[in-house]
Structure formats: C-alpha cells, structure tokens
Design an enzyme around this catalytic site. Structure first.
Site, mmCIF file in Angstrom:
data_model
loop_
_atom_site.group_PDB
_atom_site.id
_atom_site.type_symbol
_atom_site.label_atom_id
_atom_site.label_comp_id
_atom_site.label_asym_id
_atom_site.label_seq_id
_atom_site.Cartn_x
_atom_site.Cartn_y
_atom_site.Cartn_z
ATOM 1 N N GLY A 8 0.867 -1.160 0.015
ATOM 2 C CA GLY A 8 0.159 0.367 0.033
ATOM 3 C C GLY A 8 0.893 1.301 -0.122
ATOM 4 N N ARG A 38 -0.006 4.949 -9.586
ATOM 5 C CA ARG A 38 0.734 5.223 -8.554
ATOM 6 C C ARG A 38 1.965 5.027 -8.225
ATOM 7 N NH1 ARG A 38 -3.013 5.876 -2.684
ATOM 8 N NH2 ARG A 38 -3.825 7.904 -3.536
ATOM 9 N N GLU A 157 -0.292 4.582 12.788
ATOM 10 C CA GLU A 157 0.362 5.791 12.465
ATOM 11 C C GLU A 157 -0.377 7.007 12.831
ATOM 12 O OE1 GLU A 157 3.424 6.120 10.567
ATOM 13 O OE2 GLU A 157 2.740 7.859 11.709
ATOM 14 N N GLU A 161 -1.816 14.711 7.648
ATOM 15 C CA GLU A 161 -1.486 15.117 6.200
ATOM 16 C C GLU A 161 -1.042 16.667 6.313
ATOM 17 O OE1 GLU A 161 -4.482 13.775 3.410
ATOM 18 O OE2 GLU A 161 -4.392 11.885 4.244
ATOM 19 N N ALA A 219 -9.145 5.537 19.757
ATOM 20 C CA ALA A 219 -9.625 6.682 20.757
ATOM 21 C C ALA A 219 -8.951 7.987 20.536
ATOM 22 C CB ALA A 219 -9.197 5.936 22.041
ATOM 23 N N ALA A 220 -7.731 7.926 20.087
ATOM 24 C CA ALA A 220 -6.952 9.235 19.764
ATOM 25 C C ALA A 220 -7.657 9.977 18.816
ATOM 26 C CB ALA A 220 -5.411 8.971 19.548
ATOM 27 N N CYS A 273 -9.728 9.707 8.243
ATOM 28 C CA CYS A 273 -9.717 8.828 9.493
ATOM 29 C C CYS A 273 -10.795 9.078 10.434
ATOM 30 C CB CYS A 273 -8.365 9.029 10.476
ATOM 31 S SG CYS A 273 -7.033 8.271 9.578
ATOM 32 N N PHE A 335 -9.526 18.891 2.583
ATOM 33 C CA PHE A 335 -10.111 18.759 3.916
ATOM 34 C C PHE A 335 -9.369 19.675 4.943
ATOM 35 C CE2 PHE A 335 -7.497 16.090 6.559
ATOM 36 C CZ PHE A 335 -6.758 15.480 5.916
ATOM 37 N N ARG A 343 -10.777 13.409 0.866
ATOM 38 C CA ARG A 343 -11.540 12.492 1.133
ATOM 39 C C ARG A 343 -12.373 12.633 2.481
ATOM 40 N NH1 ARG A 343 -7.201 7.533 1.981
ATOM 41 N NH2 ARG A 343 -5.772 9.470 2.525
HETATM 42 C C1 UDX Z 1 -5.804 12.949 11.616
HETATM 43 C C2 UDX Z 1 -5.017 12.891 13.221
HETATM 44 O O1 UDX Z 1 -4.576 14.112 13.470
HETATM 45 C C3 UDX Z 1 -3.822 11.795 12.735
HETATM 46 O O2 UDX Z 1 -3.031 11.781 14.068
HETATM 47 C C4 UDX Z 1 -4.188 10.575 12.340
HETATM 48 O O3 UDX Z 1 -3.085 9.600 11.925
HETATM 49 C C5 UDX Z 1 -4.942 10.635 10.851
HETATM 50 O O4 UDX Z 1 -6.234 11.769 11.122
HETATM 51 P P1 UDX Z 1 -5.562 14.274 9.423
HETATM 52 O O5 UDX Z 1 -6.994 13.757 9.130
HETATM 53 O O6 UDX Z 1 -4.713 14.114 8.556
HETATM 54 O O7 UDX Z 1 -4.891 13.573 10.642
HETATM 55 O O8 UDX Z 1 -5.563 15.603 9.801
HETATM 56 P P2 UDX Z 1 -5.915 16.607 11.111
HETATM 57 O O9 UDX Z 1 -4.940 17.729 11.235
HETATM 58 O O10 UDX Z 1 -6.364 15.919 12.290
HETATM 59 O O11 UDX Z 1 -7.373 17.257 10.797
HETATM 60 C C6 UDX Z 1 -8.501 16.636 10.447
HETATM 61 C C7 UDX Z 1 -9.717 17.674 10.053
HETATM 62 O O12 UDX Z 1 -10.136 18.327 11.342
HETATM 63 C C8 UDX Z 1 -9.133 18.515 9.041
HETATM 64 O O13 UDX Z 1 -10.506 18.815 8.213
HETATM 65 C C9 UDX Z 1 -9.053 19.953 9.934
HETATM 66 O O14 UDX Z 1 -9.341 21.048 9.072
HETATM 67 C C10 UDX Z 1 -9.957 19.783 11.153
HETATM 68 N N1 UDX Z 1 -9.611 20.545 12.307
HETATM 69 C C11 UDX Z 1 -8.384 20.248 12.758
HETATM 70 C C12 UDX Z 1 -10.411 21.657 12.813
HETATM 71 O O15 UDX Z 1 -11.771 21.848 12.065
HETATM 72 N N2 UDX Z 1 -10.196 22.283 13.835
HETATM 73 C C13 UDX Z 1 -8.897 22.133 14.399
HETATM 74 O O16 UDX Z 1 -8.851 22.859 15.413
HETATM 75 C C14 UDX Z 1 -8.170 21.085 13.915
HETATM 76 P P1 ADP Z 2 -4.015 5.448 3.425
HETATM 77 O O1 ADP Z 2 -4.489 7.114 3.597
HETATM 78 O O2 ADP Z 2 -4.533 4.978 4.495
HETATM 79 O O3 ADP Z 2 -2.810 5.463 3.064
HETATM 80 P P2 ADP Z 2 -4.672 5.394 0.466
HETATM 81 O O4 ADP Z 2 -5.762 5.155 -0.180
HETATM 82 O O5 ADP Z 2 -3.971 6.607 0.332
HETATM 83 O O6 ADP Z 2 -5.061 5.292 2.247
HETATM 84 O O7 ADP Z 2 -3.580 4.208 0.262
HETATM 85 C C1 ADP Z 2 -3.803 2.786 0.201
HETATM 86 C C2 ADP Z 2 -3.235 2.330 -0.621
HETATM 87 O O8 ADP Z 2 -3.058 0.753 -0.616
HETATM 88 C C3 ADP Z 2 -3.763 2.634 -2.121
HETATM 89 O O9 ADP Z 2 -2.740 3.191 -2.911
HETATM 90 C C4 ADP Z 2 -4.060 1.135 -2.770
HETATM 91 O O10 ADP Z 2 -4.037 1.266 -4.159
HETATM 92 C C5 ADP Z 2 -3.391 0.352 -2.028
HETATM 93 N N1 ADP Z 2 -3.973 -1.109 -1.971
HETATM 94 C C6 ADP Z 2 -5.284 -1.471 -1.572
HETATM 95 N N2 ADP Z 2 -5.139 -2.878 -1.592
HETATM 96 C C7 ADP Z 2 -4.037 -3.265 -1.873
HETATM 97 C C8 ADP Z 2 -3.297 -4.496 -2.225
HETATM 98 N N3 ADP Z 2 -4.336 -5.979 -1.942
HETATM 99 N N4 ADP Z 2 -2.309 -4.851 -2.476
HETATM 100 C C9 ADP Z 2 -1.338 -3.700 -2.650
HETATM 101 N N5 ADP Z 2 -2.061 -2.570 -2.651
HETATM 102 C C10 ADP Z 2 -3.209 -2.152 -2.138
#
Ligand code: UDX
Ligand code: ADP
Length: 456
Positions: A8, A38, A157, A161, A219-220, A273, A335, A343
């Site tokens: 992946g 990709r 993880e 982002e 939970a986090a 997430c 986002f 997403r």
């Molecule tokens: C999140 C977690 O932070 C990270 O630890 C986990 O691994 C994946 O999910 P991510 O979704 O990449 O990370 O971004 P994050 O910075 O958490 O923001 C998530 C959303 O909340 C975004 O849409 C952001 O704009 C929003 N947000 C964040 C708010 O609206 N207000 C804030 O104060 C902080």
């Molecule tokens: P994340 O944010 O969790 O990394 P993504 O969708 O960006 O999610 O990445 C997941 C990746 O896993 C994609 O690029 C998808 O093509 C790949 N993937 C899904 N199923 C398989 C599989 N069976 N073998 C190899 N790669 C896979």
C-alpha cells in the site's frame, strides 16, 4: 539487516517508508501497490500525493534503498518485515453497512502474504483498522500447515496530512503492540523498536499489547474529532448569543489541562480517518452491547454534519434565502490546508448542498482541483474549477472559505471586491481572513462563531 516491504503506497505507506529509508540507510525498503499509476509516479520521483517535504525525502533515497513496485509477490517473498498500509474503507453493504470497516482488502492482503511466503515474517499493521483485526490477520497467517511463523504487530500511524514528514521525523510517540507473552512476540517487537530507535528517543517508543495499541489509535482520533465538534457546537451557540468563538477558544486553550490545539472552529472536520474511526468505534460499542457509549461517540459525527449544514443555512439566510443562479466562489476544497486530499472533505457536502439550492460554484484550491473535479463530476454543469482565486471570484455574489490555505488571506481583497457583484458577501468557514478590513472595503462579512459585519 532486514528487508522491509510495505503493501500500500498511499498517504500512509509512501511517506512512512520514505522516512524509514532515509533514517535507516542500511535497510532495503520496497513499497508495493496494486495501482500501477501510483507506483509509476513514486518511481519517477514525483510523488502521486502532495505533502510538504515529501519529494525531497523520496528523492534522497529513491533507487538507493527505497524502491516502488507492483510486483507484490516478489516483494512479499523477499521481506523480513511487512508493513500493511492498505486502505480500509467503511462497509457499504450488508451487516454493519455505513459503520463497520470493509475488511475485504485486509483479508485479501493476508492471504496474499501467506501464498507468497516461504519464510517466517513479522507483519506490521499500519493503517487504522478496528480493534481485533490483528487477531484475524494472525489467525489467517498462521492457519497453514507450513513450517512458517508470522508475528503480527500493531504500529498505528499518527501522522497528519500536511505535516506528515515532520510528524514522522519527530513523532510525539511511536506505539508498538505485540504479543508480550511469547519470546517470538517480544523479539518481533524488539526488531520494530530497533528500526525506530534510528531516529526516535527510546522513551518515546511505547510498547504494549496488540489490542491496546489498536484501540489507542481509534480513541486518539475520536478524542481529536470530539474537540472539534465541541468547539463547533460552542461556535453555533456563540453566533446566536453574540460571543466571539476566537476569544472563547483562546480562553479555553490557555487552561494547561486542555491545551490550545484542535480548538479551531471550522466548517467541520474531514479526512480519511476521523469519521471512519468513530463509526468503527460506534459499531464496536453496539456489538459489545454498550449503546450509551455508542450514542456518545455518534454525537461527535452528528455535530459535524450539523456544522456543515448550518454553514449552508447561514449562507442562504444572509443572501435573502435565495442563491438560485448566484455564483459562489469556493475558496478551498481540500479537507485541510497543505494537502490535495479531499477524502471526507466538508467542502464536498457543502458544495452539494449549495448546488441543490441551484447555486453556481467556482471552486479554487492550490492542490485539490483534480480531486474536486472527480468528487463533483456529476455536477459539472453547475461547478467550475478555477486555479486563479481572482478569476474564481469574478462576477461572484459571495466567497465561501472552506479550507484554511494561508494564501487566501494574502489576496488583494480591494481588487476582489471590485470584480464581484454587489452586495458582495464573504462566509469565512475557517476564520482566516481580516474581517474588519473586509467590512471596510464593503463586503458583508459572515465569520464563524462571531457576529456578522453587515452593511445591509
Ligand atoms: C488525523 C490525526 O490528526 C492523525 O493523528 C491520524 O493519524 C489521522 O487523522 P488528518 O486527518 O490528516 O490527521 O488531519 P488533522 O490535522 O487531524 O485534521 C482533521 C480535520 O480536522 C481537518 O478537516 C481539519 O481542518 C479539522 N480541524 C483540525 C478543525 O476543524 N479544527 C482544528 O482545530 C483542527
Ligand atoms: P491511506 O491514507 O490509508 O494511506 P490510501 O488510499 O492513500 O490510504 O492508500 C492505500 C493504498 O493501498 C492505495 O494506493 C491502494 O491502491 C493500495 N492497496 C489497496 N489494496 C491493496 C492490495 N491488496 N495490495 C497492494 N496495495 C493495495
């Protein structure tokens, strides 16, 4: 030195492997994916995702000890440690539809590992999956009669982002869950700890059992999302009563027990997430007959939906309850800032609701326009994507700020105002603009969680 393979190559797998390869030059790291496009992008040195700093780290190691491939069987065969970071979308069919995780990809990957292995391996669960997935994985992997042993570890993880590289290089903590009751389990944990100690202090590496590790990730994320829904619910209250949410956030955040982060009121949280993880938590709580706990967490999502809807309702109300054929410049579709990822972006629902009201949209975003075109493909007649924010605002009746890209705050709003239809409105869904200044220029300004500044 172990060979590392990651299955992946997405937002998690790609950056994580690039940083491991950079920090551990003696390890060979191979990242595989079923998506050939990709893989080709990664191999060319131009990552398929936008992430600040990622390109440099990839190019530092590419073809030295970092490789990308679509030959999954060979990469599995040669690996000592396999990270699994395939996506786990929410199930959209059958039992648990809309809430439970679709484990199709996980099981497929487990079976593939089993089919291609001729030596024992450590398998590391990297992407978010609901508690107990490692157990299922372990049972599938250890179901064959071959003389092979698979140790399954959980290593969630926590990267966000937009800041993935710095989060990976300087993590708050690294969490590793493994089977502490057997010597081979403890040895597997040690091997993974060895990788991280190349650049992370040992005190920041927590080791625990697999279930606690998996649950910590859910939970986090639930706690982080809950903070955003909490501040957004207070923002709604502030708008009705004339308080200023920015002042309230600052006052709350100065309490050292609470801290200042994740208190920024917004149009709602997005990303791959938060919603998915909370839905999983809700599903599991119901499964374990804890309906009160399930309802509690579900409310975090309900407030998020409410917040998006409320933003659209505010636009409608301010614009005389009618946006038919009015042009709205949408500033930001990702986002969050510093990513092209859309997403679960709140912009998707907000744009759809505005189009239902028959508005015309000009969307601008520095990184997310290709994804925006795909996400709103069915609305092509009413949605236009425009790279230049000045052009997006031309002849528009309103601007709606949906992503906190800093460049939106730096525009020449006098020029923007002159090019718009009057009365001109700004709906700042991220509170990043200078509202007083916009009001002086002539805009009717509608911040979030603060009284509007209106000439009408
Ligand atoms: C999140 C977690 O932070 C990270 O630890 C986990 O691994 C994946 O999910 P991510 O979704 O990449 O990370 O971004 P994050 O910075 O958490 O923001 C998530 C959303 O909340 C975004 O849409 C952001 O704009 C929003 N947000 C964040 C708010 O609206 N207000 C804030 O104060 C902080
Ligand atoms: P994340 O944010 O969790 O990394 P993504 O969708 O960006 O999610 O990445 C997941 C990746 O896993 C994609 O690029 C998808 O093509 C790949 N993937 C899904 N199923 C398989 C599989 N069976 N073998 C190899 N790669 C896979």
């Amino acid at each position: 030195m172990p060979n590392i393979t990651c299955i992946g190559a997405g937002y998690v797998g790609g950056p994580t492997m690039a940083v491991i390869a950079a920090k551990c030059p003696e390890y060979q790291v191979t990242c595989v994916d079923i998506n050939q496009e990709r893989v080709d992008a990664w191999r060319s040195g131009e990552p398929p995702i936008y992430e600040p700093g990622l390109r440099d780290v990839v190019n530092q190691c590419l073809n030295r000890n970092l490789f990308f491939s679509s030959d999954i069987p060979s990469a599995i065969k040669s690996a000592d440690i396999i990270f699994v970071s395939v996506n786990t979308p929410t199930k959209d069919f059958g039992e648990g539809a809309g809430e439970a995780a679709n484990l199709y990809y996980w099981e497929k990957t487990a079976r593939e590992i089993l089919a291609c292995s001729d030596s024992s391996k450590i398998v590391v669960e990297k992407s978010t999956v609901p508690v107990r997935t490692a157990d299922a994985m372990s049972r599938i992997l250890n179901s064959s009669h071959a003389n092979l042993k698979f140790e399954v570890l959980s290593n969630p993880e926590f990267l966000a982002e937009g800041t993935a590289i710095q989060d990976l290089e300087r993590p708050d903590r690294v969490l590793i869950g493994g089977n502490q009751s057997t010597e081979s389990g403890r040895e597997a944990v040690r091997q993974l700890v060895d990788i991280y100690t190349h650049w992370v202090d040992r005190e920041r590496i927590l080791t625990t059992d697999v279930w606690s590790s998996e649950m910590s990730k859910l939970a986090a994320n639930a706690f982080l999302a809950q903070r955003i829904s909490s501040i957004n619910s207070v923002a709604a209250f502030a708008e009705e009563t004339g308080a200023d949410i920015t002042a309230v956030s600052s006052a709350i955040g100065m309490d050292s027990r609470l801290g200042p982060r994740f208190l920024q009121a917004s149009v709602g949280f997005g990303g791959s997430c938060f919603k998915k993880d909370i839905l999983n938590l809700v599903y599991l709580c119901r499964h374990y007959n804890l309906p009160e706990v399930a309802d509690y967490w579900e409310q975090v999502i309900k407030i998020n939906e409410f917040q998006k809807h409320r933003f659209v309702r505010n636009i409608l109300q301010a614009m005389f309850n009618n946006v038919v054929d009015k042009r709205i410049a949408v500033f930001g579709f990702a986002f969050k800032a510093h990513t092209g990822d859309t997403r679960e972006s709140p912009a998707i629902d907000i744009c759809r609701q505005l189009v239902e009201e028959k508005a015309l949209l000009n969307i601008t975003d520095p990184e997310a326009l290709p994804n925006a075109r795909r996400d709103l493909n069915d609305l092509a007649g009413r949605v236009n994507c425009e790279e230049d924010p000045y052009k997006a605002a031309e002849n528009a009746d309103a601007i709606a700020v949906l992503t906190e890209w800093p460049q939106f705050a730096q525009l020449d709003y006098q020029r923007v105002f002159q090019s718009m239809r009057k009365p001109a409105f700004v709906f700042d869904g991220r509170n990043i603009l200078d509202h007083q200044r916009l009001f002086q220029i002539g805009f009717n300004v509608h911040p979030l969680g603060r009284p509007p500044l209106s000439h009408l």
